[in-house]
Design a protein around this motif. Structure first.
Motif, short mmCIF file in Angstrom:
data_model
loop_
_atom_site.label_atom_id
_atom_site.label_comp_id
_atom_site.label_asym_id
_atom_site.label_seq_id
_atom_site.Cartn_x
_atom_site.Cartn_y
_atom_site.Cartn_z
N GLY A 14 3.91 -6.51 1.07
CA GLY A 14 3.85 -6.15 -0.34
C GLY A 14 4.43 -7.22 -1.24
O GLY A 14 3.87 -7.53 -2.30
N PRO A 50 -9.09 -2.41 4.18
CA PRO A 50 -7.77 -1.99 4.69
C PRO A 50 -7.83 -1.41 6.10
O PRO A 50 -6.89 -1.58 6.89
CB PRO A 50 -7.33 -0.93 3.68
CG PRO A 50 -8.05 -1.28 2.42
CD PRO A 50 -9.39 -1.78 2.88
N MET A 69 -0.94 -7.45 -6.18
CA MET A 69 -0.33 -6.12 -6.22
C MET A 69 0.60 -6.08 -7.42
O MET A 69 1.11 -7.12 -7.83
CB MET A 69 0.51 -5.88 -4.96
CG MET A 69 -0.01 -4.89 -4.01
SD MET A 69 1.21 -4.58 -2.71
CE MET A 69 0.11 -4.17 -1.40
N GLY A 119 5.75 2.26 4.76
CA GLY A 119 6.56 1.60 5.77
C GLY A 119 7.80 2.41 6.12
O GLY A 119 8.13 2.58 7.31
N ALA A 168 -2.75 0.68 -0.61
CA ALA A 168 -2.13 0.26 -1.87
C ALA A 168 -2.88 -0.90 -2.50
O ALA A 168 -2.89 -1.04 -3.73
CB ALA A 168 -0.66 -0.11 -1.65
N ILE A 169 -3.53 -1.71 -1.68
CA ILE A 169 -4.26 -2.87 -2.19
C ILE A 169 -5.42 -2.44 -3.09
O ILE A 169 -5.73 -3.10 -4.06
CB ILE A 169 -4.79 -3.72 -1.01
CG1 ILE A 169 -3.64 -4.24 -0.17
CG2 ILE A 169 -5.66 -4.86 -1.51
CD1 ILE A 169 -4.08 -4.81 1.15
N GLY A 175 -0.43 2.40 4.37
CA GLY A 175 0.10 1.65 3.23
C GLY A 175 -0.84 0.56 2.75
O GLY A 175 -0.76 0.11 1.61
N ASN A 176 -1.79 0.16 3.61
CA ASN A 176 -2.78 -0.85 3.22
C ASN A 176 -3.65 -0.37 2.06
O ASN A 176 -4.25 -1.17 1.35
CB ASN A 176 -3.68 -1.22 4.39
CG ASN A 176 -2.95 -1.87 5.54
OD1 ASN A 176 -1.78 -2.21 5.43
ND2 ASN A 176 -3.62 -2.04 6.65
N SER A 203 5.97 -3.80 5.87
CA SER A 203 5.34 -3.42 4.60
C SER A 203 5.99 -4.13 3.42
O SER A 203 5.30 -4.51 2.47
CB SER A 203 5.39 -1.90 4.42
OG SER A 203 6.71 -1.43 4.35
N CYS A 225 3.12 0.83 -0.80
CA CYS A 225 3.07 0.11 0.47
C CYS A 225 4.39 0.27 1.24
O CYS A 225 4.40 0.64 2.41
CB CYS A 225 2.77 -1.35 0.19
SG CYS A 225 2.50 -2.36 1.65
N CYS A 243 2.04 -0.49 -6.66
CA CYS A 243 1.37 -0.66 -5.37
C CYS A 243 2.36 -1.11 -4.30
O CYS A 243 2.29 -0.67 -3.15
CB CYS A 243 0.22 -1.64 -5.49
SG CYS A 243 -1.14 -1.03 -6.51
N LEU A 244 3.30 -1.96 -4.68
CA LEU A 244 4.35 -2.39 -3.76
C LEU A 244 5.16 -1.17 -3.30
O LEU A 244 5.45 -1.02 -2.11
CB LEU A 244 5.27 -3.42 -4.42
CG LEU A 244 6.52 -3.82 -3.64
CD1 LEU A 244 6.16 -4.55 -2.36
CD2 LEU A 244 7.42 -4.69 -4.51
#
Length: 178
Positions: A71, A39, A80, A92, A118-119, A115-116, A67, A88, A84-85
């Motif tokens: 996402g 990320p 995701m 954003g 979240a992956i 927000g990366n 984002s 992310c 997680c979305l």
């Protein structure tokens, strides 16, 4: 340089943003440490499309749109889930608030880039499940090497890496795109 925002330009640089962050994830298959830092690499690579769009998009919504597109595409590919979305897109939205209030992309972009995480956030929040998925997908040796990286210290290292490489990427992009 033309500083107008066009639909074609927005679409192209949104796709470039997605590709930069998504492509960085592939280094994760090399080693678990690369997975942890992917990320951050994505934040570095995506700084150029962000900078191009930020010079043309002065109102609220740039971080939210980038984002959300990222996402939603990751959700559609099964990379995701909705939580997680939400993480992310939340970063954003926060990025847009920072950008509007402080009027500084050097602060707003690292917030967006956070927000990366979240992956890979389940690496720290659903540890056993995440290791089992890694073992199934890449092999038990990979999962065994990933287990020590599930500490809070490594989460902090991942977050700091994202911030530092996002800022570095933005500085490089500012020199290229004036």
């Amino acid at each position: 340089m033309d500083k107008r925002l066009t639909f074609k330009g927005s679409a192209l640089f949104t796709v470039l943003y997605f590709v930069a962050v998504f492509a960085a994830e592939f280094i994760g298959f090399v080693h678990p440490m690369c997975w942890l830092l992917a990320p951050a690499l994505g934040a570095l690579l995506a700084a150029f499309p962000y900078r191009w769009m930020a010079l043309r998009w002065h109102k609220f919504g740039l971080g939210t749109m980038l984002s959300a597109v990222f996402g939603l595409l990751m959700l559609a590919m099964g990379e995701m889930d909705f939580l997680c979305l939400a993480i992310c897109v939340g970063f954003g939205l926060l990025s847009d608030l920072v950008r509007i209030i402080l009027k500084k992309d050097c602060v707003a972009y690292p917030v967006l880039a956070l927000g990366n995480i979240a992956i890979i956030i389940y690496m720290w929040t659903r540890k056993a499940w995440y290791l089992q998925g890694a073992a199934d997908e890449v092999g038990q040796a990979y999962a065994d090497a990933m287990a020590p990286l599930q500490s809070t210290l490594w989460l902090v290292i991942a977050l700091v890496g994202i911030i530092v490489l996002a800022e570095l990427g933005l500085r490089i992009a500012k020199k290229i795109i004036k």
